[in-house]
Scaffold this active site. Sequence first.
Site, PDB file in Angstrom:
ATOM      1  N   LYS A  13       1.314  -1.612  -0.045  1.00  0.00           N
ATOM      2  CA  LYS A  13      -0.357   0.288   0.244  1.00  0.00           C
ATOM      3  C   LYS A  13       0.769   1.042   0.597  1.00  0.00           C
ATOM      4  CE  LYS A  13      -2.172  -1.003   3.722  1.00  0.00           C
ATOM      5  NZ  LYS A  13      -1.539  -1.980   3.762  1.00  0.00           N
ATOM      6  N   ARG A  88      -9.728   1.209   8.737  1.00  0.00           N
ATOM      7  CA  ARG A  88      -8.924  -0.017   9.434  1.00  0.00           C
ATOM      8  C   ARG A  88     -10.154  -0.498   9.973  1.00  0.00           C
ATOM      9  NH1 ARG A  88      -3.494   1.258   9.088  1.00  0.00           N
ATOM     10  NH2 ARG A  88      -2.523  -0.575   9.442  1.00  0.00           N
ATOM     11  N   ARG A 127      11.568  -5.282   4.699  1.00  0.00           N
ATOM     12  CA  ARG A 127      11.430  -4.130   4.730  1.00  0.00           C
ATOM     13  C   ARG A 127      12.140  -2.992   5.210  1.00  0.00           C
ATOM     14  NH1 ARG A 127       5.171  -1.721   4.534  1.00  0.00           N
ATOM     15  NH2 ARG A 127       4.852  -2.668   6.855  1.00  0.00           N
ATOM     16  N   ARG A 160      10.974  -0.805  10.466  1.00  0.00           N
ATOM     17  CA  ARG A 160      10.215  -0.058  11.330  1.00  0.00           C
ATOM     18  C   ARG A 160      10.059  -1.125  13.098  1.00  0.00           C
ATOM     19  NH1 ARG A 160       4.736   1.108   8.117  1.00  0.00           N
ATOM     20  NH2 ARG A 160       3.752  -0.411   9.969  1.00  0.00           N
ATOM     21  N   ARG A 171      -0.416  -8.439  13.070  1.00  0.00           N
ATOM     22  CA  ARG A 171      -1.271  -7.433  12.328  1.00  0.00           C
ATOM     23  C   ARG A 171      -1.730  -8.334  10.811  1.00  0.00           C
ATOM     24  NH1 ARG A 171       3.845  -4.344  10.649  1.00  0.00           N
ATOM     25  NH2 ARG A 171       1.716  -3.328   9.510  1.00  0.00           N
TER      26      ARG A 171
HETATM   27  P1  AMP Z   1       0.562   1.263   9.160  1.00  0.00           P
HETATM   28  O1  AMP Z   1       1.444   2.118   8.859  1.00  0.00           O
HETATM   29  O2  AMP Z   1      -0.727   1.196   8.136  1.00  0.00           O
HETATM   30  O3  AMP Z   1       0.705  -0.445   9.031  1.00  0.00           O
HETATM   31  O4  AMP Z   1       0.271   0.895   9.858  1.00  0.00           O
HETATM   32  C1  AMP Z   1       0.466   0.907  11.171  1.00  0.00           C
HETATM   33  C2  AMP Z   1       0.085   0.821  12.364  1.00  0.00           C
HETATM   34  O5  AMP Z   1      -0.694   2.087  13.079  1.00  0.00           O
HETATM   35  C3  AMP Z   1      -0.501  -0.756  12.067  1.00  0.00           C
HETATM   36  O6  AMP Z   1      -0.494  -1.852  12.680  1.00  0.00           O
HETATM   37  C4  AMP Z   1      -2.397  -0.031  14.176  1.00  0.00           C
HETATM   38  O7  AMP Z   1      -1.795  -0.448  15.164  1.00  0.00           O
HETATM   39  C5  AMP Z   1      -1.971   1.952  13.600  1.00  0.00           C
HETATM   40  N1  AMP Z   1      -2.764   2.527  13.013  1.00  0.00           N
HETATM   41  C6  AMP Z   1      -3.253   3.131  11.602  1.00  0.00           C
HETATM   42  N2  AMP Z   1      -3.659   2.745  10.951  1.00  0.00           N
HETATM   43  C7  AMP Z   1      -4.591   3.062  11.569  1.00  0.00           C
HETATM   44  C8  AMP Z   1      -6.257   2.970  11.934  1.00  0.00           C
HETATM   45  N3  AMP Z   1      -6.716   3.786  10.453  1.00  0.00           N
HETATM   46  N4  AMP Z   1      -6.938   2.028  12.731  1.00  0.00           N
HETATM   47  C9  AMP Z   1      -6.088   1.924  13.768  1.00  0.00           C
HETATM   48  N5  AMP Z   1      -5.029   1.712  13.980  1.00  0.00           N
HETATM   49  C10 AMP Z   1      -4.183   2.534  12.901  1.00  0.00           C
END
Ligand code: AMP
Length: 219
Positions: A13, A88, A127, A160, A171
Amino acid sequence: MRLILLGPPGAGKGTQAVRIAERHHIPHISTGDILRANVREGTELGTEAKGYMDAGDLVPDDLIIAMVGERITLPDAAEGFLFDGFPRTVPQAEALGQLLAERDEPLDAVLRLAVDEREIVTRITGRRTCSGCGRIFHVRYDPPTADNVCDDCNGPLVQRDDDTEDVVLNRLAVYRRSTEPLEDFYWQRGLLRDVEAAGSPDEVAEHAFAILDELSARS
Ligand code: AMP
């Protein structure tokens, strides 16, 4: 255009969002990036979110919805946006629907990146992100020219905190439980478009561009 990128962690993404946002001159809004910036800056939101993020769990809906509500009122989002990692959960999708309805700004499409789950752990654990400019590399599929150094800005590449294998597995489980129902939610609203995400980043981008060109031609 007002777009959402949907797909499990590791579907690409972030990589695709940068390309699509650039081509369509819309901001790339990653809730994960906004949260990580808050964690780095030690804000109240960052402090609250960090524990959930480190475990691979979702940050509570009310915090995310407030954060997004603020973000979409910034001037750069007036002509559209591309959400990456949001919504999400169904309550987040419903809240977004309400926010956009109030502004009379309907979504154009939800692009779903479909990828084989077995591929995901390899993708995510390899990554690396530049801590200077945010560019994403992969140790196997898209390595930097010099080990651990960004090709664009010479910044150091880091993994990360939540890209380790055990957190990735959580996740994925969270995605299946909380986020997958959104596929049906947007399909029922006639917005879901599938992008084949198995190829190289360029091939996947071409596929997404073709879908968006077709949508633009129709409107
Ligand atoms: P990402 O970079 O999109 O994979 O997000 C990393 C982490 O941030 C996720 O595993 C969640 O803990 C939190 N996070 C990001 N976006 C959301 C969302 N829309 N709702 C809830 N938690 C989020």
